[in-house]
Design a protein around this motif. Structure first.
Motif, PDB file in Angstrom:
ATOM      1  N   THR A   1       0.818  -1.205   0.000  1.00 23.48           N
ATOM      2  CA  THR A   1       0.000   0.000   0.000  1.00 23.48           C
ATOM      3  C   THR A   1       0.856   1.261   0.000  1.00 23.48           C
ATOM      4  N   SER A   2       0.171   2.385  -0.025  1.00 26.84           N
ATOM      5  CA  SER A   2       0.849   3.681   0.025  1.00 26.84           C
ATOM      6  C   SER A   2       0.957   4.219   1.444  1.00 26.84           C
ATOM      7  N   LEU A   3       0.556   3.435   2.453  1.00 29.05           N
ATOM      8  CA  LEU A   3       0.507   3.951   3.822  1.00 29.05           C
ATOM      9  C   LEU A   3       1.883   4.378   4.329  1.00 29.05           C
ATOM     10  N   GLY A   4       2.936   3.759   3.819  1.00 31.10           N
ATOM     11  CA  GLY A   4       4.282   4.124   4.242  1.00 31.10           C
ATOM     12  C   GLY A   4       4.683   5.526   3.830  1.00 31.10           C
ATOM     13  N   SER A   5       3.976   6.114   2.861  1.00 33.77           N
ATOM     14  CA  SER A   5       4.303   7.469   2.401  1.00 33.77           C
ATOM     15  C   SER A   5       3.571   8.543   3.199  1.00 33.77           C
ATOM     16  N   LEU A   6       2.708   8.123   4.135  1.00 30.78           N
ATOM     17  CA  LEU A   6       1.985   9.101   4.952  1.00 30.78           C
ATOM     18  C   LEU A   6       2.921   9.772   5.943  1.00 30.78           C
ATOM     19  N   SER A   7       2.551  10.959   6.375  1.00 34.66           N
ATOM     20  CA  SER A   7       3.303  11.680   7.394  1.00 34.66           C
ATOM     21  C   SER A   7       2.315  12.443   8.270  1.00 34.66           C
ATOM     22  N   SER A   8       2.786  12.990   9.362  1.00 35.44           N
ATOM     23  CA  SER A   8       1.918  13.771  10.238  1.00 35.44           C
ATOM     24  C   SER A   8       1.280  14.905   9.442  1.00 35.44           C
ATOM     25  N   GLY A   9      -0.024  15.022   9.557  1.00 34.13           N
ATOM     26  CA  GLY A   9      -0.748  16.045   8.815  1.00 34.13           C
ATOM     27  C   GLY A   9      -1.387  15.558   7.534  1.00 34.13           C
ATOM     28  N   SER A  10      -1.009  14.366   7.062  1.00 39.52           N
ATOM     29  CA  SER A  10      -1.613  13.817   5.845  1.00 39.52           C
ATOM     30  C   SER A  10      -3.109  13.596   6.056  1.00 39.52           C
ATOM     31  N   ILE A  11      -3.900  13.881   5.027  1.00 44.19           N
ATOM     32  CA  ILE A  11      -5.337  13.645   5.063  1.00 44.19           C
ATOM     33  C   ILE A  11      -5.630  12.282   4.432  1.00 44.19           C
ATOM     34  N   VAL A  12      -6.490  11.501   5.087  1.00 47.62           N
ATOM     35  CA  VAL A  12      -6.792  10.151   4.604  1.00 47.62           C
ATOM     36  C   VAL A  12      -8.299   9.944   4.521  1.00 47.62           C
ATOM     37  N   ASN A  13      -8.710   9.091   3.576  1.00 43.77           N
ATOM     38  CA  ASN A  13     -10.109   8.680   3.467  1.00 43.77           C
ATOM     39  C   ASN A  13     -10.417   7.625   4.512  1.00 43.77           C
ATOM     40  N   LEU A  14     -11.591   7.715   5.123  1.00 45.42           N
ATOM     41  CA  LEU A  14     -11.976   6.767   6.166  1.00 45.42           C
ATOM     42  C   LEU A  14     -13.367   6.201   5.896  1.00 45.42           C
ATOM     43  N   GLU A  15     -13.492   4.891   6.089  1.00 46.18           N
ATOM     44  CA  GLU A  15     -14.794   4.237   6.037  1.00 46.18           C
ATOM     45  C   GLU A  15     -14.824   3.141   7.080  1.00 46.18           C
ATOM     46  N   ARG A  16     -15.828   3.149   7.934  1.00 47.89           N
ATOM     47  CA  ARG A  16     -16.004   2.073   8.899  1.00 47.89           C
ATOM     48  C   ARG A  16     -16.659   0.887   8.206  1.00 47.89           C
ATOM     49  N   ALA A  17     -16.465  -0.307   8.776  1.00 52.29           N
ATOM     50  CA  ALA A  17     -17.028  -1.510   8.172  1.00 52.29           C
ATOM     51  C   ALA A  17     -18.545  -1.389   8.052  1.00 52.29           C
ATOM     52  N   MET A  18     -19.076  -1.957   6.984  1.00 52.41           N
ATOM     53  CA  MET A  18     -20.505  -1.868   6.697  1.00 52.41           C
ATOM     54  C   MET A  18     -21.320  -2.660   7.708  1.00 52.41           C
ATOM     55  N   LYS A  19     -22.418  -2.082   8.174  1.00 50.87           N
ATOM     56  CA  LYS A  19     -23.359  -2.813   9.023  1.00 50.87           C
ATOM     57  C   LYS A  19     -24.215  -3.733   8.160  1.00 50.87           C
ATOM     58  N   ALA A  20     -24.647  -4.854   8.737  1.00 49.70           N
ATOM     59  CA  ALA A  20     -25.491  -5.801   7.992  1.00 49.70           C
ATOM     60  C   ALA A  20     -26.798  -5.158   7.561  1.00 49.70           C
ATOM     61  N   THR A  21     -27.218  -4.134   8.285  1.00 52.26           N
ATOM     62  CA  THR A  21     -28.482  -3.459   7.956  1.00 52.26           C
ATOM     63  C   THR A  21     -28.275  -2.236   7.069  1.00 52.26           C
ATOM     64  N   GLY A  22     -27.042  -1.994   6.649  1.00 56.83           N
ATOM     65  CA  GLY A  22     -26.749  -0.807   5.863  1.00 56.83           C
ATOM     66  C   GLY A  22     -27.066  -0.971   4.390  1.00 56.83           C
ATOM     67  N   ARG A  23     -27.049   0.161   3.673  1.00 58.74           N
ATOM     68  CA  ARG A  23     -27.255   0.131   2.229  1.00 58.74           C
ATOM     69  C   ARG A  23     -25.929  -0.127   1.520  1.00 58.74           C
TER      70      ARG A  23
END
Length: 215
Positions: free
Chosen positions: A69-91
């Motif tokens: 992955t590209s995670l090794g290129s991150l540094s303090s202050g980097s902005i990242v996309n976040l998604e929590r795992a989908m709920k079984a009742t989610g769309r």
């Protein structure tokens, strides 16, 4: 399991670095409380919450994940996309996303076209062979539809059309030419190719099962 619909963005608070591993500390605000051990996709990479407090969480990046992955290129202050795992009742708003990154690509360019932003990235053949027009791909965890595929020597260039909401609420708009992005190929395509290859070369693959013999 994820859908590729980014829930929010976060900012890297701190990073503890090993030789081939990381521990990420991410500042993030979610609509509901996170839990120890839950899965959160960080730039499309499924990571496990190892610690948290109000407004931040930490997660470990193993050598395998570090290398793919590209995670090794991150540094303090980097902005990242976040998604929590989908709920079984989610769309299921995007497509089936496992959070298991197949490799990386390079951001090439973007061009605005009326209400869309056409984003192009280049990747190697191993990833490119899974790309089909109107198929799905996750770029830094974002579920996107492939508009064009072009073979360029041994590489592949794909173009995706990004709607204004996605452009404005993810990290895509901050990308520069040459930056590395995470790629997850469509999981259905990966399984189809895997089993097709086994069927076509059973004598060379000890993992092959002759399904007809199990009738």
């Amino acid at each position: 399991m994820f859908t590729g619909i980014i829930e929010t963005t976060g900012k890297i608070k701190n990073i503890t670095r090993g030789t081939k591993s990381l521990t990420l500390f991410v500042n993030a605000e979610f609509d509901s409380a996170i839990e120890l051990g839950e899965s959160i996709a960080v730039n499309g990479t499924c990571l496990t919450v190892t610690d948290f407090a109000d407004g931040w969480f930490s997660a470990d990046v193993t050598p395998e994940t570090f290398s793919r992955t590209s995670l090794g290129s991150l540094s303090s202050g980097s902005i990242v996309n976040l998604e929590r795992a989908m709920k079984a009742t989610g769309r299921f708003g995007g497509h089936i996303v496992s959070g298991h990154i197949d490799g990386t690509a390079r951001f090439l360019s973007f061009a605005k076209e009326e209400n869309a932003v056409n984003v192009s990235v280049v990747m190697n053949r191993t990833l490119g062979e899974f790309m089909i027009e109107k198929g799905s791909v996750a770029i830094d965890g974002i579920s996107l539809t492939i508009a064009k595929v072009k073979k360029d020597g041994s590489d592949y260039v794909i173009t995706v059309a990004v709607i204004p909401h996605t452009w404005e609420h993810t990290t895509l708009s901050a990308k520069k030419s040459g930056q590395i992005v995470n790629i997850e190929c469509d999981i259905i395509g990966k399984y189809i190719r895997h089993f097709a290859e086994l069927k076509n070369a059973p004598e060379t693959n000890p993992a092959f099962l002759d399904f007809e013999s199990y009738h």
